[in-house]
Each structure stands twice: as C-alpha cells, then as structure tokens.
Motif scaffolding. Structure first.
Motif, PDB file in Angstrom:
ATOM      1  N   ARG A  77       0.854  -1.184   0.000  1.00 31.82           N
ATOM      2  CA  ARG A  77       0.000   0.000   0.000  1.00 31.82           C
ATOM      3  C   ARG A  77       0.893   1.239   0.000  1.00 31.82           C
ATOM      4  O   ARG A  77       1.885   1.282   0.721  1.00 31.82           O
ATOM      5  N   ARG A  78       0.555   2.223  -0.812  1.00 35.65           N
ATOM      6  CA  ARG A  78       1.329   3.467  -0.871  1.00 35.65           C
ATOM      7  C   ARG A  78       0.700   4.493   0.073  1.00 35.65           C
ATOM      8  O   ARG A  78      -0.531   4.610   0.153  1.00 35.65           O
ATOM      9  N   VAL A  79       1.545   5.238   0.794  1.00 35.38           N
ATOM     10  CA  VAL A  79       1.074   6.216   1.780  1.00 35.38           C
ATOM     11  C   VAL A  79       1.764   7.545   1.511  1.00 35.38           C
ATOM     12  O   VAL A  79       2.941   7.594   1.147  1.00 35.38           O
ATOM     13  N   ASP A  80       1.022   8.632   1.727  1.00 30.71           N
ATOM     14  CA  ASP A  80       1.505   9.963   1.347  1.00 30.71           C
ATOM     15  C   ASP A  80       2.340  10.578   2.470  1.00 30.71           C
ATOM     16  O   ASP A  80       1.982  11.600   3.062  1.00 30.71           O
ATOM     17  N   VAL A  81       3.468   9.923   2.786  1.00 28.64           N
ATOM     18  CA  VAL A  81       4.436  10.442   3.760  1.00 28.64           C
ATOM     19  C   VAL A  81       5.837  10.185   3.207  1.00 28.64           C
ATOM     20  O   VAL A  81       6.036   9.288   2.384  1.00 28.64           O
ATOM     21  N   PRO A  82       6.832  10.976   3.623  1.00 34.79           N
ATOM     22  CA  PRO A  82       8.201  10.740   3.153  1.00 34.79           C
ATOM     23  C   PRO A  82       8.724   9.382   3.602  1.00 34.79           C
ATOM     24  O   PRO A  82       8.423   8.912   4.707  1.00 34.79           O
ATOM     25  N   THR A  83       9.520   8.768   2.758  1.00 42.45           N
ATOM     26  CA  THR A  83      10.110   7.467   3.078  1.00 42.45           C
ATOM     27  C   THR A  83      11.097   7.585   4.240  1.00 42.45           C
ATOM     28  O   THR A  83      11.947   8.484   4.262  1.00 42.45           O
ATOM     29  N   THR A  84      10.982   6.679   5.197  1.00 37.63           N
ATOM     30  CA  THR A  84      11.882   6.652   6.354  1.00 37.63           C
ATOM     31  C   THR A  84      13.311   6.376   5.928  1.00 37.63           C
ATOM     32  O   THR A  84      13.577   5.553   5.045  1.00 37.63           O
ATOM     33  N   LEU A  85      14.257   7.070   6.573  1.00 32.91           N
ATOM     34  CA  LEU A  85      15.693   6.873   6.343  1.00 32.91           C
ATOM     35  C   LEU A  85      16.322   6.219   7.567  1.00 32.91           C
ATOM     36  O   LEU A  85      16.016   6.591   8.701  1.00 32.91           O
ATOM     37  N   ALA A  86      17.211   5.256   7.335  1.00 30.40           N
ATOM     38  CA  ALA A  86      17.999   4.627   8.399  1.00 30.40           C
ATOM     39  C   ALA A  86      19.461   4.970   8.155  1.00 30.40           C
ATOM     40  O   ALA A  86      20.074   4.460   7.207  1.00 30.40           O
ATOM     41  N   VAL A  87      20.002   5.856   8.970  1.00 33.10           N
ATOM     42  CA  VAL A  87      21.413   6.221   8.842  1.00 33.10           C
ATOM     43  C   VAL A  87      22.237   5.142   9.535  1.00 33.10           C
ATOM     44  O   VAL A  87      22.028   4.833  10.715  1.00 33.10           O
ATOM     45  N   THR A  88      23.169   4.557   8.785  1.00 30.18           N
ATOM     46  CA  THR A  88      23.887   3.361   9.223  1.00 30.18           C
ATOM     47  C   THR A  88      25.363   3.676   9.397  1.00 30.18           C
ATOM     48  O   THR A  88      26.037   4.078   8.448  1.00 30.18           O
ATOM     49  N   THR A  89      25.858   3.505  10.625  1.00 34.85           N
ATOM     50  CA  THR A  89      27.280   3.663  10.922  1.00 34.85           C
ATOM     51  C   THR A  89      27.851   2.293  11.290  1.00 34.85           C
ATOM     52  O   THR A  89      27.109   1.355  11.553  1.00 34.85           O
ATOM     53  N   PHE A  90      29.168   2.207  11.290  1.00 32.11           N
ATOM     54  CA  PHE A  90      29.804   0.898  11.454  1.00 32.11           C
ATOM     55  C   PHE A  90      30.877   0.913  12.529  1.00 32.11           C
ATOM     56  O   PHE A  90      31.603   1.896  12.713  1.00 32.11           O
ATOM     57  N   GLU A  91      30.965  -0.233  13.250  1.00 32.18           N
ATOM     58  CA  GLU A  91      32.131  -0.583  14.053  1.00 32.18           C
ATOM     59  C   GLU A  91      32.678  -1.861  13.445  1.00 32.18           C
ATOM     60  O   GLU A  91      32.115  -2.938  13.649  1.00 32.18           O
ATOM     61  N   GLY A  92      33.731  -1.766  12.646  1.00 38.13           N
ATOM     62  CA  GLY A  92      34.171  -2.891  11.838  1.00 38.13           C
ATOM     63  C   GLY A  92      33.122  -3.162  10.773  1.00 38.13           C
ATOM     64  O   GLY A  92      32.660  -2.249  10.090  1.00 38.13           O
ATOM     65  N   ALA A  93      32.712  -4.434  10.657  1.00 39.88           N
ATOM     66  CA  ALA A  93      31.700  -4.783   9.664  1.00 39.88           C
ATOM     67  C   ALA A  93      30.286  -4.699  10.208  1.00 39.88           C
ATOM     68  O   ALA A  93      29.323  -4.831   9.459  1.00 39.88           O
ATOM     69  N   GLU A  94      30.139  -4.470  11.530  1.00 33.67           N
ATOM     70  CA  GLU A  94      28.812  -4.510  12.156  1.00 33.67           C
ATOM     71  C   GLU A  94      28.133  -3.145  12.076  1.00 33.67           C
ATOM     72  O   GLU A  94      28.701  -2.130  12.479  1.00 33.67           O
ATOM     73  N   PRO A  95      26.878  -3.111  11.589  1.00 33.96           N
ATOM     74  CA  PRO A  95      26.178  -1.838  11.451  1.00 33.96           C
ATOM     75  C   PRO A  95      25.415  -1.429  12.709  1.00 33.96           C
ATOM     76  O   PRO A  95      24.984  -2.264  13.498  1.00 33.96           O
ATOM     77  N   ALA A  96      25.251  -0.112  12.880  1.00 32.19           N
ATOM     78  CA  ALA A  96      24.348   0.450  13.886  1.00 32.19           C
ATOM     79  C   ALA A  96      23.439   1.441  13.162  1.00 32.19           C
ATOM     80  O   ALA A  96      23.870   2.127  12.231  1.00 32.19           O
ATOM     81  N   PHE A  97      22.171   1.530  13.607  1.00 34.75           N
ATOM     82  CA  PHE A  97      21.157   2.248  12.847  1.00 34.75           C
ATOM     83  C   PHE A  97      20.512   3.361  13.666  1.00 34.75           C
ATOM     84  O   PHE A  97      20.181   3.177  14.835  1.00 34.75           O
ATOM     85  N   THR A  98      20.300   4.525  13.023  1.00 31.57           N
ATOM     86  CA  THR A  98      19.505   5.611  13.574  1.00 31.57           C
ATOM     87  C   THR A  98      18.443   5.968  12.543  1.00 31.57           C
ATOM     88  O   THR A  98      18.763   6.147  11.359  1.00 31.57           O
ATOM     89  N   PHE A  99      17.173   6.091  12.984  1.00 34.57           N
ATOM     90  CA  PHE A  99      16.055   6.207  12.048  1.00 34.57           C
ATOM     91  C   PHE A  99      15.487   7.619  12.046  1.00 34.57           C
ATOM     92  O   PHE A  99      15.358   8.258  13.096  1.00 34.57           O
ATOM     93  N   TYR A 100      15.118   8.089  10.829  1.00 32.75           N
ATOM     94  CA  TYR A 100      14.582   9.426  10.651  1.00 32.75           C
ATOM     95  C   TYR A 100      13.303   9.357   9.819  1.00 32.75           C
ATOM     96  O   TYR A 100      13.276   8.710   8.765  1.00 32.75           O
ATOM     97  N   GLY A 101      12.265  10.079  10.289  1.00 26.81           N
ATOM     98  CA  GLY A 101      11.006  10.149   9.551  1.00 26.81           C
ATOM     99  C   GLY A 101       9.829   9.899  10.465  1.00 26.81           C
ATOM    100  O   GLY A 101       9.765   8.852  11.119  1.00 26.81           O
ATOM    101  N   GLU A 102       8.929  10.874  10.563  1.00 24.67           N
ATOM    102  CA  GLU A 102       7.778  10.762  11.443  1.00 24.67           C
ATOM    103  C   GLU A 102       6.549  11.334  10.742  1.00 24.67           C
ATOM    104  O   GLU A 102       6.581  12.486  10.312  1.00 24.67           O
TER     105      GLU A 102
END
Length: 311
Positions: A77-102
């Motif tokens: 289903r399509r919804v009229d809101v901006p697509t959420t972004l997940a900013v991904t940082t790394f410690e070695g190969a392992e990712p960590a995520f911070t989410f933007y969009g409300e």
C-alpha cells in the motif's frame, strides 16, 4: 512449493562510507523484512511483500526494486508520507542504525489493508522487526498472525536506539514473546538475545524462547555461527570462514534462506533436518558478508553453489 508472505518494513539505508578522505553516505534499499523478501526471491522462492511505501521518489525506488527482484506486491500500500531513512554507521563490519522520519512510512499498514486471499493461500508468514513498535502496523501483524494457518516465522530484530528506557524494553519483550509463543521458527541474533534477556548465552535464550512455545529457535552468533534449538536437541553450528566487509543484512539473509527451505521442503522433522537448513543459511550469510551489504547482496542459488558447493 507454495509461497511466503513477508509482513514488515521497507526503507532507505544511508550507509556510512569514506570517499577521497570525505565521509559520505551511500544510499541503499533496506529494511529487514524487505531484505528477507528479496533473499527468498533470489534463492528461487515465491514471495509476496506486505507493507507500506511512501509516494515519494524513494518509495518509487523501493517499489521498483521489489519488482525487479521478483517479489510480489499484492500486499503493498502506498502512503503519502516521506520514506523513512535509516542512517547506518559501522564498528568494523557490524552496522548500527539511527532512524529518521515521522510518522514512519513503513508502519502505516492497517488491518483493513491486509490482502486476505493472499494470506490464506500462503505456506509461510514472516513478520517481526521495528515495524512492530508502532501502530497501526502492530495491530495488523497481530491480526495476520493470529489467523494464519501455515508456518509462522518471527525475527524480533531489536534496534536499541528505538528503545529509550527500561520500560520500552520491557514492553518490547512482552510483545515479542507474544509472537514467540506461537512461532514455528524464531530467528534472532545473539545481540537481540542479550538485550532482551541480559544473558550472553545463546543456548539459554533459545531454551527460554522454546519454553514459551516456539517450535525451533535459531540464534545467530556472527562469525561463531548459529545455535539451533529444537524439540529433540540443540547444537552450535560453525559459520564458514569468510573475509567479511559488511554484515548489513546477514541476519536477514539467514531468515531468507530458512524461509526458502521451508517453502521447498516444509518443516524439518528433527534436529538433523534443521541443521541442514541452518548450514545452508549460514553459507548464504557468509556470501552476503563478503559483499557490500543489504538487499543488493542477497545471492542466487547458483552463486551459493559456486562459492560453497552443494549444501
């Protein structure tokens, strides 16, 4: 063979990287359930994705990517809101995520949006991940799960940055245990288990989840492999040695591989059957870790065989 329905989030990852001495963010298709759906499709399984996508250009890219990957869109289903972004940082190969969009574009699927006919015909239903933290998606997932008569698979996919305090963690634990109790398969990471139960022993977490009612539990342990717990025993399976460059999506590829095997062969009858499935899933994840991660790293059966031989 039948098909799977994957119920959950799709979003855009912005992956931290270096270029010419500058810190940049590379755009990638993401969201754990989307990764699972793409993993199943790339491995030859039939799969329908159910979730909400924004009506912006990034939502269009998500829809186009799913189509190109061979993932069905009957539940989109399509919804009229901006697509959420997940900013991904790394410690070695392992990712960590911070989410933007409300509000989050990925969590707006309502119970009335469910494609009941597609759900009723599916052999496997997957849900889990961060979409369960928000309504109306949580109510939708509960309704789909409760009425489903095929194999139910679940991955909590815990993201600590979305849990501001101990009350939020306790609420999440109660929520995921509701799904654990009736799951045929639970897949979670050792980090998920540590956060949920404060115990670094994956075997203890697996037995706790099985005691709630789960049929089989697979706890992925990174380079150490995966702990597999079933009604007739448990075992730690080693991961194949790889030169990992990016672990993004590796856990999702494990779930995608397990769902593809469940579609092809059904529920294993014993621990030996689960070991065979999990060895295959760890091989798939190893190949994903050797590539730039996320949905684009999900391999085909031919690529898995070329890298590891027949499994």
């Amino acid at each position: 063979m039948g098909y799977a329905v994957v119920l959950g989030e799709a979003l855009i990852d912005l992956l931290e990287a270096g270029l010419g001495g500058e810190l940049i963010y590379r755009q990638a298709i993401g969201g754990a359930p989307l990764n699972v759906a793409v993993g199943v499709a790339r491995l030859g399984g039939r799969v329908e994705y159910a979730g909400t996508l924004g009506t912006d250009v990034l939502g269009d890219r998500l829809a186009a990517f799913l189509g190109a990957a061979g993932v069905g869109a009957k539940g989109v289903r399509r919804v009229d809101v901006p697509t959420t972004l997940a900013v991904t940082t790394f410690e070695g190969a392992e990712p960590a995520f911070t989410f933007y969009g409300e509000p989050p574009s990925y969590a707006l699927l309502r119970p009335a949006d469910l494609d009941r006919e597609t759900l009723s015909g599916a052999r496997v239903l997957y849900t889990g991940s961060i979409c369960l933290l928000r309504e109306p998606f949580r109510a939708t997932a509960r309704e789909a799960w409760a009425g489903f008569r095929g194999l139910r698979v679940f991955d909590p996919n815990v993201r600590p940055k979305l849990l501001p305090d101990t009350a939020a963690l306790a609420a999440l634990r109660e929520l995921v245990e509701e799904f654990f109790a009736t799951a045929d398969l639970v897949k979670l990471s050792a980090a998920d288990a540590q956060l949920l139960y404060g115990d670094s022993d994956p075997a203890a977490a697996a037995e706790r989840i099985r005691a709630l009612g789960a049929g089989a539990v697979v706890v992925t342990c990174g380079a150490r492999g995966a702990h597999v717990a079933t009604p007739d025993g448990a075992v730690l399976l080693p991961a194949p040695p790889v030169a990992a460059i990016d672990a993004t999506g590796a856990g999702d590829s494990v779930m995608g591989a397990l769902v593809s095997r469940l579609l092809a062969e059904g529920l294993p009858a014993d621990l030996a059957g689960w070991q065979r499935h999990v060895r295959y899933a760890l091989a798939v994840a190893g190949l994903v870790c050797e590539r730039q991660g996320g949905a684009v790293a999900m391999p085909t059966p031919e690529e898995v065989t070329a890298r590891w031989g027949e499994i």
